[in-house]
Design a protein around this motif. Structure first.
Motif, PDB file in Angstrom:
ATOM      1  N   TYR A 133       0.846  -1.207   0.000  1.00  0.00           N
ATOM      2  CA  TYR A 133       0.000   0.000   0.000  1.00  0.00           C
ATOM      3  C   TYR A 133       0.877   1.251   0.000  1.00  0.00           C
ATOM      4  CZ  TYR A 133      -4.076  -2.933   0.840  1.00  0.00           C
ATOM      5  OH  TYR A 133      -5.071  -3.860   0.713  1.00  0.00           O
ATOM      6  N   GLY A 134       2.109   1.078   0.443  1.00  0.00           N
ATOM      7  CA  GLY A 134       3.086   2.144   0.267  1.00  0.00           C
ATOM      8  C   GLY A 134       3.255   3.078   1.446  1.00  0.00           C
ATOM      9  N   THR A 135       4.094   4.072   1.241  1.00  0.00           N
ATOM     10  CA  THR A 135       4.543   4.954   2.327  1.00  0.00           C
ATOM     11  C   THR A 135       3.399   5.679   3.026  1.00  0.00           C
ATOM     12  OG1 THR A 135       6.680   5.242   1.282  1.00  0.00           O
ATOM     13  CG2 THR A 135       6.002   6.953   2.819  1.00  0.00           C
ATOM     14  N   SER A 136       2.360   6.063   2.292  1.00  0.00           N
ATOM     15  CA  SER A 136       1.234   6.763   2.933  1.00  0.00           C
ATOM     16  C   SER A 136       0.637   5.908   4.040  1.00  0.00           C
ATOM     17  CB  SER A 136       0.148   7.091   1.906  1.00  0.00           C
ATOM     18  OG  SER A 136      -0.345   5.889   1.309  1.00  0.00           O
ATOM     19  N   HIS A 137       0.724   4.573   3.893  1.00  0.00           N
ATOM     20  CA  HIS A 137       0.122   3.659   4.853  1.00  0.00           C
ATOM     21  C   HIS A 137       1.153   3.006   5.784  1.00  0.00           C
ATOM     22  CE1 HIS A 137      -3.319   4.413   2.429  1.00  0.00           C
ATOM     23  NE2 HIS A 137      -4.084   3.563   3.074  1.00  0.00           N
TER      24      HIS A 137
END
Lengths: 329, 287
Positions: free
Chosen positions: A133-137
């Motif tokens: 889901y990446g860095t935002s998550h």
């Protein structure tokens, strides 16, 4: 067959509302809150459009009048939880740790901690548990932000049962608490019926060559590593620093007196997290033990499924073992 | 308990005179306290002096115990106007006079913004603009969950409408039908950098709040009789199924003529000579 009758046929197919069934580790948050509510405590739970991700849907179904749906408004949720607490309710609000620990940081400081209100914040899917889901998550900064807020207790349970025990114990803890929890798939190490003591580290093994001090997800693999190396005649200690703040200074100092090396392991940036907290104690009061910090090395994690990330960042059992072998030879 | 209030309710002449006097007291005390601090938000209090007076000296249910669970609540999104609240809390007996007179001095609980940990009678701390409506939302939820009938009044600055969290709370309060939550917007038209409409326009605010699911009233925020009557009606209205927003049209710095025309007075200091002149102007006027 008509379109309306189409349904997935494989048991491997699933949708979001079936996360609980797929992921029994998610039950522990609701279990703890249901136990407290049954005992008569004025519990109220809330979530920001993630009740199936944190398992609060079970609490909401059981006590619909005690569950507040906040929608995707995390800042409003935290500030409202503080307002609720002033009326005598005991709010537990949950969302992804990446949002709770960063987006609502100021609401936590101003409305919860500064006001010393018994609000319980549950930041789940912490660290790199959200994988691709990446860095935002990802939440690899939340210990750092929360640790610098006065009057806030930080608890990082290693598994669901320890979370449940800590939730149960939290009604007797008169400080605001930030729980930093995983995604409910952590291998179980603890018994949910055991007592949780705030501020007290759990010692799993004593070691002279190195003592691992870990919190959260890396605790279980660290215990496995110590067992494996013990079988080889090596001496590796493991301490679960489940309460990151206030930190158990005595446990750190005892380990530092016993071990040549202290190795901190965390699913967090090594800046500002558990490693930094331990470093502060050792720098001020510690003996000759050397400190090695292991975790995310001040970078944004790659995209990959979580297990692949844990392997890549050497936070799984094999990875932690290799880090320990690098130290002890 | 909430008493029924007729739609044509008006406070009596004697009540109006008393409330005018209390609003004047708020302005005069603000000048006195800022002389101690040597800097403060005169005009932010002056626009809200009638709101303070109507709430604390007429509308709100209070007791000698500032922690009385059934009391009405008051929160300030514009916490920088707390210097106008502290004299009221002292008069109600929540703060000792000597503490009030040590405003902002080392170790005193009273600073530019209200702190609920330190000041009895402050229902919630503030200072970071945009939180208070959410805090009030939580109080209204808590009151309803416990079957309590108190009303939560949240005074917001008009510049505060620029904060995103206000609208999160606005959506949330309407969704949860928090009919015991009342927002009062002090629409004095100015913020630090200038006119609200120039810095970041917020109109049409009445239509915005209506669109967000709130009952909206617009009132002259310095007409103490109208304001008090409206607040009483809003508090007593048991049939309302939504939160209520009162837009109080006010003048920033109301009461001191040069402050009413110079937005720079958002923050400032009056030397004792000028403070005395301002005091005399306030005493000479009927607002």
């Amino acid at each position: 067959m008509t379109q309306a009758n189409l349904r997935p046929t494989s048991p491997n197919s699933w949708h979001y509302r079936e996360l609980n069934m797929k992921n029994p580790g998610l039950d522990h948050l609701s279990n703890g809150l249901i136990t407290l509510t049954e005992a008569g405590h004025p519990i109220v739970a809330g979530s920001a459009d993630l009740q199936y991700s944190n398992g609060l849907n079970r609490f909401a179904a059981r006590y619909p009048d005690r569950y507040v749906s906040f929608g995707i408004s995390e800042q409003n949720m935290v500030s409202a939880a503080a307002g609720l607490a002033t009326t005598g309710m005991m709010p537990y609000v949950a969302t992804f740790a990446s949002f709770l620990g960063l987006l609502t940081c100021e609401q936590i400081r101003m409305d919860v901690a500064y006001c010393a209100l018994p609000v319980r914040l549950i930041g789940h899917h912490t660290g790199i548990a959200m994988g691709f889901y990446g860095t935002s998550h990802h939440a690899t900064e939340d210990i750092g932000t929360m640790r610098s807020i006065a009057d806030l207790t930080i608890v990082s349970p290693a598994d669901g049962p320890q979370l449940e025990a800590a939730i149960r114990a939290s009604v007797e803890h008169d400080r605001p608490i930030y729980f930093r929890t995983g995604r409910g798939r952590e291998p179980e190490l603890y018994n949910s019926k055991a007592d949780f003591v705030f501020g007290k580290a759990v010692e799993h093994a004593q070691g002279e060559e190195v003592t691992i001090i870990a919190c959260g997800l890396p605790v279980h693999p660290s215990v496995q590593v110590a067992k494996k190396l013990a079988a080889e005649g090596r001496s590796v200690g493991v301490i679960d620093m489940a309460t990151v703040k206030p930190i158990d200074r005595d446990a750190i100092l005892a380990a530092a007196a016993r071990s040549k090396v202290i190795l901190t392991v965390e699913e967090h940036n090594i800046l500002g997290g558990l490693g930094s907290a331990v470093a502060e104690v050792l720098a001020e009061e510690g003996g000759p033990a050397r400190l090695v910090r292991h975790g995310i090395r001040d970078e944004y994690a790659l995209i990959a499924p979580p297990t692949h990330l844990y392997a890549h960042y050497r936070l799984d059992q094999a990875g932690i073992e290799s880090v320990v072998r690098d130290i002890i030879g | 308990m909430t008493q029924p209030v007729r739609n044509d309710y008006r406070p009596t002449e004697a009540e109006v005179a008393r409330l005018r006097d209390r609003a004047q007291f708020v302005r005069l005390e603000t000048i006195r306290l800022i002389e101690i601090a040597k800097v403060g938000h005169y005009t932010s209090v002056f626009s809200a002096a009638e709101i303070f007076a109507a709430l604390y000296y007429d509308v709100m249910s209070l007791s000698a115990d500032p922690k009385w669970p059934d009391r009405d609540r008051f929160l300030m999104g514009k916490g920088h106007a707390a210097v106008g609240l502290f004299p009221i809390l002292a008069e109600l007996g929540y703060i000792p006079t000597e503490v009030l007179n040590g405003y902002t001095r080392l170790g005193n609980p009273l600073g530019d913004h209200p702190d609920m940990r330190k000041v009895p009678g402050v229902d919630f701390s503030s200072g970071s603009i945009g939180h208070a409506l959410s805090n009030g939302l939580g109080m209204a939820l808590g009151g309803r969950m416990q079957g309590r009938d108190f009303t939560t009044f949240v005074m917001l600055g008009d510049g505060e409408m620029q904060e995103g969290q206000v609208w999160e709370a606005a959506i949330g309060a309407a969704h949860h039908k928090l009919n015991r939550l009342v927002a009062i917007i002090d629409r004095n038209g100015y913020q630090l950098d200038g006119a609200v409409d120039d810095v970041m326009g917020i109109e049409p605010i009445d239509e915005k709040w209506r669109a967000f699911g709130w009952e909206v009233h617009v009132v002259d925020g310095h007409d103490i009789a109208e304001l008090t009557a409206l607040l009483r009606r809003v508090k007593a209205d048991a049939s309302r199924e939504k939160p209520c927003c009162i837009i109080a049209r006010t003048l920033k710095g109301k009461g001191v003529s040069y402050m009413e025309t110079e937005p720079g007075w958002h923050l400032g200091y009056l030397d004792p000579v000028d403070a005395e002149a301002a005091r005399q102007e306030i005493l000479s006027k009927v607002i």
